[in-house]
Design a protein around this motif. Structure first.
Motif, mmCIF file in Angstrom:
data_model
loop_
_atom_site.group_PDB
_atom_site.id
_atom_site.type_symbol
_atom_site.label_atom_id
_atom_site.label_comp_id
_atom_site.label_asym_id
_atom_site.label_seq_id
_atom_site.Cartn_x
_atom_site.Cartn_y
_atom_site.Cartn_z
ATOM 1 N N LEU A 288 0.878 -1.169 0.000
ATOM 2 C CA LEU A 288 0.000 0.000 0.000
ATOM 3 C C LEU A 288 0.917 1.221 0.000
ATOM 4 O O LEU A 288 1.586 1.512 1.002
ATOM 5 N N GLU B 70 1.736 4.016 2.674
ATOM 6 C CA GLU B 70 2.555 3.727 3.852
ATOM 7 C C GLU B 70 4.010 3.729 3.383
ATOM 8 O O GLU B 70 4.403 2.905 2.553
ATOM 9 N N TYR C 96 -6.923 1.098 11.547
ATOM 10 C CA TYR C 96 -6.128 0.093 10.825
ATOM 11 C C TYR C 96 -6.644 -1.337 11.013
ATOM 12 O O TYR C 96 -7.548 -1.588 11.789
ATOM 13 N N GLY C 97 -5.978 -2.260 10.287
ATOM 14 C CA GLY C 97 -6.135 -3.682 10.566
ATOM 15 C C GLY C 97 -5.271 -4.009 11.769
ATOM 16 O O GLY C 97 -4.110 -3.580 11.837
ATOM 17 N N GLU D 57 -10.434 -5.647 11.263
ATOM 18 C CA GLU D 57 -10.284 -4.401 10.515
ATOM 19 C C GLU D 57 -10.982 -3.255 11.243
ATOM 20 O O GLU D 57 -12.161 -3.358 11.576
ATOM 21 N N LYS D 58 -10.236 -2.212 11.493
ATOM 22 C CA LYS D 58 -10.744 -0.983 12.124
ATOM 23 C C LYS D 58 -11.647 -1.259 13.330
ATOM 24 O O LYS D 58 -12.843 -0.931 13.331
ATOM 25 N N ILE E 145 -1.341 -3.397 11.007
ATOM 26 C CA ILE E 145 -0.752 -3.849 9.736
ATOM 27 C C ILE E 145 -0.481 -2.621 8.864
ATOM 28 O O ILE E 145 -1.411 -2.001 8.346
#
Ligand code: G1P
Length: 286
Positions: free
Chosen positions: A129, A132, A169-170, A189-190, A202
Motif C-alpha cells: 500500500l 505507507e 487500521y487492521g 479491521e478498524k 498492519i
C-alpha cells in the motif's frame, strides 16, 4: 516453497483525504522530498526481488503510468544539455515488468486485490500500500521475504502504534513470539476505539498465498461497507501458517497529512544535500 515474484499495488483510491492536492493528481504521486510515494514502494519491491509489479489502477491515474514510462523529450533534452539522467534512472520499467489492471469501482482494498487474481495466478504474492512509507535498511519487504523463506505461509508486517490510533487500521491478535516473528491468532479491521486486541497494526505490507483470492471471491462487505482484505486473511488463519513480522525501521502513514509532513521532514533530514539546511531552519524556528 514457491519463490515470491509478484507484487500487487492497489493505486485506484480517490485520495479524498488530500484534497485539493489530489483533485487532478493521484495521491500516489505526492512527493516525499523529491520522489513520489509510488516510487518508494516500487524501489522497496525491487530490492526484495519482486520481478512483476501489478498495479490495480483506476480513472485519473495515468500520471503513474507516465512516471514509469520512457520520457523521450526529457531524456533527449537532458542528454543534449550534458545533464546526468541519474535522477530518473529508477523510473523506467523493463518491458513486461509492470501490468496494469483497472478496478472499476472503489469498493474496498479486498476488491482491489481480487481484481489482480488472474495475473497473480497460483503463486504467493506481495502487496504494497504505497501511502505507507516504510524506511529501513534493508527495506521492509526484503526483511519480510527473508522471514518468509524460513517459515513460508502468510506474513503481514506488524507495527506498534499508540492505542488511540488502532481504530484506523487492521489490527493483530498476537500469539507466540519468536524473535521478530509473531504468530497471528486473529485479525480485525478498524476495531472501534477501546476494543482493539493489541496495538500491533498492519502497515500495508503483506506476503500472501493465492488461496486468499478464492476467499475474496465470496467475501461479504465489512468495515466501512467495503470488501476488506483483512476479513479474507482472517479466514486463512488455522489452515495455513500466519505470522506478523515486526519491521525494523521507521514507518510513516503518508495517507495522513501529519504523517506525510513528518515523512518529508525525517527523510529531508537524512539527506546529506539538504539535511543540514533543513536542520538549521528547524533549530532557528523552534
Ligand atoms: C488499509 C487496510 C488496513 C491497514 C491500512 C494501512 O486501510 O485495510 O488493514 O492497516 O490500510 O494503512 P485503509 O487505509 O485503506 O483504510
Amino acid at each position: 516453497m514457491k519463490k515470491l515474484r509478484k507484487a500487487v499495488f492497489p493505486v485506484g483510491g480517490l485520495g479524498t483525504r488530500f484534497l485539493p492536492a489530489t483533485k487532478a493528481m493521484p495521491k500516489e504521486m505526492l512527493t516525499v522530498v523529491d520522489k513520489p510515494l509510488i516510487q518508494y514502494a516500487v524501489d522497496e519491491a525491487r530490492e526484495a526481488g519482486i520481478e512483476q509489479m501489478i498495479f490495480v489502477t483506476g480513472r485519473g491515474k495515468s500520471a503513474i503510468e507516465d512516471h514509469f514510462d520512457i520520457s523521450y523529450e526529457l531524456e533527449t533534452t537532458m542528454t543534449d544539455r550534458g545533464k546526468s539522467l541519474d535522477a530518473i534512472s529508477g523510473t523506467r520499467f523493463r518491458p513486461g515488468e509492470v501490468i496494469y489492471v483497472r478496478q472499476q469501482e472503489p469498493i474496498g482494498l479486498g476488491h482491489a486485490i481480487w481484481c489482480a487474481r488472474h495475473i497473480v495466478g497460483d503463486e504467493p504474492f506481495a502487496i504494497f500500500l504505497p501511502d505507507e512509507l516504510m524506511a529501513g535498511s534493508p527495506g521492509c519487504m526484503k526483511q519480510m521475504v527473508d522471514a518468509y523463506e524460513k517459515v513460508g505461509g502468510n506474513i503481514v508486517c506488524g507495527y506498534e502504534v499508540p492505542e488511540s490510533e488502532t481504530h484506523k487500521y487492521g489490527v493483530i491478535t498476537p500469539g507466540r513470539i519468536d524473535g521478530r516473528l509473531v504468530e497471528v491468532k486473529a485479525l480485525v479491521e478498524k476495531p472501534p476505539q477501546g476494543t482493539a486486541p493489541s496495538n500491533l497494526m498492519i502497515p500495508g505490507r503483506y506476503i500472501l498465498q493465492p488461496e486468499v483470492m478464492r476467499i475474496l471471491e465470496g467475501q461479504a462487505r465489512g468495515a466501512g461497507n467495503e470488501i476488506q482484505l483483512t476479513d479474507a486473511m482472517s479466514q486463512m488463519i488455522g489452515s495455513q501458517p500466519f505470522h506478523a513480522y515486526a519491521f525494523d525501521g521507521r514507518r510513516f502513514d503518508c495517507g495522513d497529512k501529519a504523517g506525510f509532513i513528518t515523512a518529508n521532514i525525517a527523510l529531508a533530514l537524512d539527506r546529506p544535500d539538504i539535511g543540514p539546511e533543513v536542520r538549521r531552519w528547524m533549530d532557528a524556528n523552534q
